[in-house]
Design a protein around this motif. Structure first.
Motif, PDB file in Angstrom:
ATOM      1  N   ILE A 555       0.863  -1.186   0.000  1.00  0.00           N
ATOM      2  CA  ILE A 555       0.000   0.000   0.000  1.00  0.00           C
ATOM      3  C   ILE A 555       0.898   1.233   0.000  1.00  0.00           C
ATOM      4  O   ILE A 555       1.745   1.391   0.885  1.00  0.00           O
ATOM      5  CB  ILE A 555      -0.933   0.000   1.227  1.00  0.00           C
ATOM      6  N   HIS A 600       0.567  -3.870   7.096  1.00  0.00           N
ATOM      7  CA  HIS A 600      -0.498  -3.638   6.112  1.00  0.00           C
ATOM      8  C   HIS A 600      -0.174  -4.303   4.782  1.00  0.00           C
ATOM      9  O   HIS A 600       0.987  -4.320   4.373  1.00  0.00           O
ATOM     10  CB  HIS A 600      -0.648  -2.137   5.849  1.00  0.00           C
ATOM     11  N   LEU A 602      -2.357  -5.276   0.758  1.00  0.00           N
ATOM     12  CA  LEU A 602      -3.593  -5.440   0.008  1.00  0.00           C
ATOM     13  C   LEU A 602      -3.820  -6.935  -0.192  1.00  0.00           C
ATOM     14  O   LEU A 602      -2.938  -7.648  -0.658  1.00  0.00           O
ATOM     15  CB  LEU A 602      -3.484  -4.762  -1.355  1.00  0.00           C
ATOM     16  N   ASP A 604      -6.528  -9.358  -2.052  1.00  0.00           N
ATOM     17  CA  ASP A 604      -7.632  -9.305  -3.019  1.00  0.00           C
ATOM     18  C   ASP A 604      -8.062  -7.868  -3.273  1.00  0.00           C
ATOM     19  O   ASP A 604      -9.251  -7.583  -3.397  1.00  0.00           O
ATOM     20  CB  ASP A 604      -8.847 -10.116  -2.508  1.00  0.00           C
ATOM     21  N   GLY A 605      -7.107  -6.983  -3.308  1.00  0.00           N
ATOM     22  CA  GLY A 605      -7.425  -5.596  -3.608  1.00  0.00           C
ATOM     23  C   GLY A 605      -7.957  -4.796  -2.442  1.00  0.00           C
ATOM     24  O   GLY A 605      -8.262  -3.622  -2.581  1.00  0.00           O
ATOM     25  N   HIS A 606      -8.090  -5.417  -1.285  1.00  0.00           N
ATOM     26  CA  HIS A 606      -8.598  -4.699  -0.120  1.00  0.00           C
ATOM     27  C   HIS A 606      -7.497  -4.558   0.933  1.00  0.00           C
ATOM     28  O   HIS A 606      -6.735  -5.498   1.153  1.00  0.00           O
ATOM     29  CB  HIS A 606      -9.787  -5.444   0.490  1.00  0.00           C
ATOM     30  N   PRO A 607      -7.425  -3.408   1.551  1.00  0.00           N
ATOM     31  CA  PRO A 607      -6.393  -3.238   2.579  1.00  0.00           C
ATOM     32  C   PRO A 607      -6.681  -4.117   3.790  1.00  0.00           C
ATOM     33  O   PRO A 607      -7.817  -4.188   4.246  1.00  0.00           O
ATOM     34  CB  PRO A 607      -6.493  -1.755   2.945  1.00  0.00           C
TER      35      PRO A 607
END
Lengths: 825, 356
Positions: A555, A600, A602, A604-607
């Motif tokens: 990220i 942190h 990502l 599957d594209g989510h944080p």
């Protein structure tokens, strides 16, 4: 906002000391950040009269003056370099021994061979005006010998006006606040334009093409002006308010902005083609040289004020150089418009041109000020620059909108405030802020949320409701809760009772910090120091962990504060290494630190955030001592810590497996994964321990030869902690122990030996402790001996020697069969 | 040999034995002496073995003669043994003498970080009033960090929060998550929205955590810092409750005699809004540079949850009222520990850490 009290007093009477006033305003929500005194740094500066001014005998650029500061007193001879002085003027005289701003002291000196008894002061030397060349010429009525501080000194309040109160970014607005605090009456400025001759219409036409973004445009025309400096008193006042005087015309527009909060702009009318002003959006490719003499390409959504030839100004943000009012300008157009706040905010940000004017537009303007601002500016320009104002004004929307009517329920407000104030009490309080109230109509509705349909009141509620008629400048009052704040504010927040919650308690929820705090307490008790490091790290930090600049899971900040802190950490390691390196520089190479924090990535594209524990050990394993040799840390220290910690926190046992492999980060032969074996029989990977690769240490600029890193997944650990721990009673029967030494190949992982023993030892085998590891004679080459203490805990029945021997025998058999082990002699 | 001569020999034996006992210097020679005189082949036995040479009528009296002598020697040996043992112990202890002024075997000191501890103390205080920790993520959407909190785009109040935005996730690779632009939360307040959606009133939560702002680092600002947010929602929650809680909090953290000041503030997500001050911890209210000569220091912002925020949290603003407060953990820690430069918190210098 800098508020000179002398200016404020023109609008409201003040009986309070500046400090007391500052406190009252602060308690009203207009926080006074500072109280500055102009003239506090002058001493022995008094009003003098120039009796004679004549040329210096040897230096043509200097004058010799005779000055008196009191009737009958000895005259002073002062040398002066200014050219704007003549006999009969009254000027500030710094007497020998005087102190000026910047701790400058004035004495008797010799200048070009002539003795000078003190100094005549310029506005700049006193910090009153920007003029450093000329002497500050005082009003001819100024009393001789009067200390200048008494004449021109002032007190300036520095008020922090919050973003919702654009109306208070003005002397008039703050005068209203003073009135609300003290009960005094506000005197609005008397605005009367000395108009004559033909009409503004005859000189000027205005077309607004974008009415949404420019709902009102007022213009006035003036001619016959003489542009020059403003009167000294005006310059002094502007300086005190933090605005640099420029010329009488420009000063007039700044004066109006400060006084009424209404930004106005002046154009040199001679530079406006066909006397036509057009408010429109910029066309592609249009350029404008702004007042700061930077040629700017205008973006297509920029609102401009143009003439038929091209843009003259960026609306509400900055004027253009071509139409600037300058020396020699004789006719001006005064613009006082309303612009959509968002437009001005975006434009000012886009061009990096945020100014006092754009700030006031952003916060919203009172509609009636469009006309008042133009009139006040015209009045002041004629007063200070001469000439005349043409009759009337051009105004694209001359009708002021009606006042907002805001229904409120006194009982509801009292409930919100937890304070008993009656409806009548509220009406009195609101009146002090200039808000008139009346009973609500029978079919009223109350605005709870701005921009949404108000809630209709039933007849009973409507009968008790009131309506506030909100003055145009109070654009912040839009819903009932705003009236509640206004009531509390005028009454004084101090009157709000202090009451502990007596409402119902929420149901039980587990505290997510309990386990983390336990981990922290345990580790600090074990002698580790807790650290807190940055979670924004550099791309290089991640590259050395194997996450390159394209890694899709990292990220990254779109607008990082610096290259060092541009990516959200995926591991605690880089910043822990930073802690090591920084402390090594402080000659503290022995380190045992830990951090609990989020990492942190990502997924599957989510944080996703994961809570990690990171431990870093370096240098000596124990503090330096006189009674034992120093031992460097190694991987076993970290393993021991994690085993102990996981056992204490979760009651689970860790075992170790080789890995993870990561070139130039983890030592290829000294890294292990931590696997928890749970009561349920499940195995969970909870973290790792590793001695760090020397190449990584070098890259981090660490001095230490051996550094151990350990990581524990706290979310995973938390899941292994049983909600309620079942312990059971203590066995009455004594435990029995047997020691066995097993000879295996030197390459045999000890973890497997232990696993075999546990599997074969039966249910009574309570613990397996490795207490010796030996290689060498009399063992054969390539052999090692591992000595274990097996502890058997009988359950309910007595364990006889035979039972133990059988268990030991089955352990030994299993070792022989599975690992080819033999018992040592 | 007659009895008299026998008695004389016994008496001589006694003298010699006592002499020998006196001359022993250690336990082993004492044992030899014991064996030599009282042992199975010792002198006393040997002598008594010769009673056959006595007249028969004298023999019964031998015991009466010999026993006191045996007892004398035994007693002497026991006394000597005790004495020798005590000498031996004294010698041993004398040999073990240490320099007792030497320092102890050092342990690592260990410490807890002042920011985390301050956060825990804050949570502990509010825990007494039923507030439970509710954790909320650091990566947030613009929607929850701003819009839902009544701070629309292009609102002047956005100037209060300089924001670090995140690069959008690679949309091709992942399929665009359509939940708005991502940023690093500028405050813990989005936790309010999450908590209201997740739980229902009566609600009392505390959201601590790391926050981020696009700021240059100086003695009182950092681009990473720590906040604690409190939220309480119920039908009767009022501004008076907010004041009560904050007053108690100030007393708990800064001393029971600490003066407090409750005054209007401004936040888009509260109405009315509050700024909460305590008497200056440096000058105790008389005015000094640390408090801008006002005698007061602002420690937190607070207010009654704005109706639109309650609604955005899924609650009916006509029915429920909420109080909220937010404070910088860094600031509270600085005031408590008399630290003037907050950069020291993230520098992790052991010299600093080991003061806690």
């Amino acid at each position: 906002m800098r508020v000179p009290l002398s200016w404020l007093r023109e609008f409201v009477d003040i009986d309070l000391s500046p400090e007391a006033l500052a406190e009252r305003l602060t308690l009203l929500g207009m926080e006074v950040k500072g109280v500055h005194r102009i003239g506090a740094d002058w001493s022995s500066v008094v009003v003098g009269e120039l009796l004679d001014v004549y040329a210096h005998p040897s230096s043509p650029r200097l004058s010799l003056t005779r000055v008196r500061t009191a009737e009958g007193e000895r005259e002073l001879e002062i040398v002066c370099g200014a050219t704007n002085i003549e006999a009969g003027q009254r000027v500030p005289v710094a007497l020998p021994g005087a102190l000026l701003p910047g701790d400058r002291s004035i004495g008797v000196t010799r200048i070009a061979g002539i003795q000078s008894e003190g100094m005549l002061c310029s506005g700049a030397e006193l910090g009153l005006t920007p003029d450093a060349d000329g002497i500050l010429i005082l009003d001819s009525e100024s009393p001789l010998g009067e200390p200048l501080g008494r004449l021109l000194g002032d007190t300036v309040l520095d008020v922090d006006v919050k973003p919702n109160r654009g109306d208070a970014l003005s002397i008039l607005g703050l005068a209203r606040e003073v009135a609300a605090a003290t009960g005094a009456t506000v005197r609005e400025p008397l605005i009367a334009v000395p108009e004559s001759g033909d009409a503004t219409d005859d000189h000027l036409s205005v077309t607004v093409q974008d009415v949404l973004r420019c709902p009102r445009f007022v213009a006035r025309y003036l001619d016959g002006l003489t542009v020059g400096p403003s009167p000294t008193a005006v310059q002094v006042r502007l300086m005190a308010a933090g605005v640099r005087p420029v010329s009488n015309v420009v000063d007039a527009s700044n004066y109006v902005m400060l006084e009424l909060g209404k930004p106005v702009h002046t154009f040199d009318a001679a530079a406006v083609t066909e006397d036509r002003l057009i408010v429109r959006t910029a066309r592609p490719g249009e350029r404008l040289e702004t007042l700061d003499h930077i040629e700017r390409e205008l973006s297509a959504d920029t609102l401009v004020i143009a003439d038929p030839v091209g843009p003259l100004a960026i609306a509400g943000v900055m004027g253009g150089a071509s139409s600037e009012v300058r020396e020699g300008t004789t006719q001006v157009i005064v613009e006082s418009a309303l612009f959509q706040p968002v437009t001005i905010r975006r434009t000012a940000q886009a061009y990096g041109l945020r100014s006092e004017a754009s700030l006031r537009f952003e916060r919203g303007q009172e509609p009636r000020m469009a006309r008042l601002g133009a009139d006040r500016a015209a009045q002041l320009i004629v007063r200070w620059a001469g000439g005349r104002a043409a009759m009337g004004a051009v105004d694209t929307d001359p009708v002021d909108p009606p006042a907002t009517r805001l229904t409120f329920r006194p009982a509801r407000i009292a409930r919100l405030l937890g304070m008993s104030v009656s409806g009548d009490g509220m009406r009195d309080l609101l009146a002090r802020a200039g808000i008139v109230t009346e009973p609500a109509a029978a079919r009223s509705s109350v605005a709870i949320i701005a921009g949404e349909r108000p809630i209709p009141l039933d007849p009973d509620a409507a009968a008790e409701a009131l309506v506030a008629i909100v003055p145009g400048h109070r654009r912040d009052l839009a819903i009932e809760a705003d009236i509640a704040e206004e009531v509390a504010r005028i009454r004084g927040y101090d009157a709000v009772p202090s009451r502990l919650p007596d409402t119902s308690m929420p149901g039980y929820r587990p505290d997510p910090r309990l386990m983390v705090d336990r981990v922290r307490d345990l580790l600090s008790g074990r002698g580790l120091n807790e650290v807190v490091t940055y979670s924004l790290v550099s791309p290089q930090d991640h590259a050395s962990l194997g996450h390159d600049a394209q890694d899709p899971a990292t990220i990254r900040a779109a607008n990082p504060v610096s290259g060092e802190h541009s990516e959200l950490r995926r591991s605690l390691l880089p910043q822990l290494m930073r802690v090591l390196v920084d402390n090594e520089r402080q000659r503290r190479p022995d380190l045992a630190v830990f951090e609990v924090g989020a990492v942190h990535a990502l997924v599957d594209g989510h944080p996703k955030e994961a809570r990690h524990l990171g431990i870093l050990l370096a240098g000596a394993a124990d503090p330096l001592s006189w009674d034992r040799p120093s031992r460097p840390v190694d991987i076993a220290d970290a393993k021991g810590l994690l085993e102990w910690l996981v056992e204490r926190v979760a009651g689970a046992r860790l075992r170790w497996e080789p890995g993870p492999l990561h070139e130039a980060l983890y030592h290829p032969g000294r890294s292990a994964l931590a696997i928890a074996e749970l009561e349920s029989g499940h195995r969970v990977e909870l973290g790792l321990v590793s001695e760090l690769d020397p190449r990584y240490l070098t890259a981090c600029e660490a001095q230490a030869e051996r550094v151990v890193f350990a990581r524990l997944d706290l979310d995973g650990l938390g899941r292994t902690v049983p909600a309620v721990q079942r312990v059971g009673d203590l066995e009455r029967l004594p435990a029995l122990e047997r020691d066995i030494a097993v000879v295996v190949a030197e390459t045999q992982p000890a973890g497997a030996v232990e696993a075999v023993m546990r599997a074969a030892g039966g249910p009574l085998l309570a613990s397996v402790l490795l207490f010796d590891r030996y290689e060498g004679a009399p063992l054969g080459p390539g052999e090692m001996s591992l000595a274990y203490r097996l502890r058997f805990e009988p359950g309910t029945r007595t364990l006889d020697e035979d039972g133990i021997e059988r268990a030991v025998a089955s352990v030994v058999d299993a070792l022989r069969e599975r690992l080819g082990a033999r018992l040592r002699g | 040999m007659d009895l008299e001569a026998f008695a004389a020999r016994l008496s001589a034996l006694r003298e010699r034995a006592l002499q020998a006992v006196r001359e022993t210097a250690d336990p082993s020679s004492l044992e030899q002496v014991e064996a030599a005189y009282l042992g199975r082949k010792g002198e006393l036995r040997t002598l008594l073995g010769g009673i056959g040479g006595l007249p028969a009528e004298d023999r019964p009296r031998v015991g009466a003669l010999a026993n006191p002598i045996r007892e004398d020697v035994e007693r002497a040996i026991a006394q000597r043994r005790e004495r020798l043992e005590s000498i031996a112990l004294e010698v041993r202890l004398a040999g073990e003498r240490l320099d007792v002024t030497l320092p102890g075997r050092p342990l690592r000191r260990g410490s807890l970080h002042p920011l985390v501890e301050t956060e825990r103390e804050i949570a502990r205080f509010f825990g007494r009033y039923g507030f439970v920790v509710y954790e909320s993520p650091e990566v947030e959407t613009d929607e929850r960090n701003f819009e839902a909190l009544n701070i629309p785009a292009d609102h002047p109040a956005r100037d209060l929060w300089d924001t670090i935005y995140l690069q959008p996730p690679d949309s091709e690779a992942t399929g665009t998550p359509d939940d708005g632009r991502l940023l690093l939360r500028t405050h813990t307040s989005p936790g309010q929205i999450r908590a209201m959606h997740e739980m229902s009133p009566p609600l009392r939560v505390l959201t601590p955590g790391r926050c981020y702002r696009y700021e240059a680092v100086d003695a009182s600002h950092g681009f990473e810092f720590f906040q604690v947010e409190g939220l309480m929602v119920d039908e009767g929650t009022s501004l008076a409750h907010l004041r009560g809680l904050l007053d108690e909090f100030a007393h708990a953290m800064f001393g029971a005699a600490r003066a407090t000041r409750f005054r209007p503030g401004y936040y888009p997500f509260t109405e009315p809004s509050v700024a909460f001050d305590i008497g200056c911890v440096s000058c105790e209210g008389s005015g000094c540079p640390a408090c801008g000569r006002s005698g007061w220091m602002t420690i937190l912002g607070a207010g009654m949850v704005h109706p639109v925020v309650l609604r955005n949290g899924g609650l009916d603003p006509e029915r429920f009222q909420g109080l909220a407060f937010g404070m910088g953990v860094d600031r509270i820690a600085m005031l408590r520990y008399a630290i003037n430069d907050l950069r020291v918190f993230l520098a992790n210098d052991l010299r600093f850490l080991e003061r806690f």
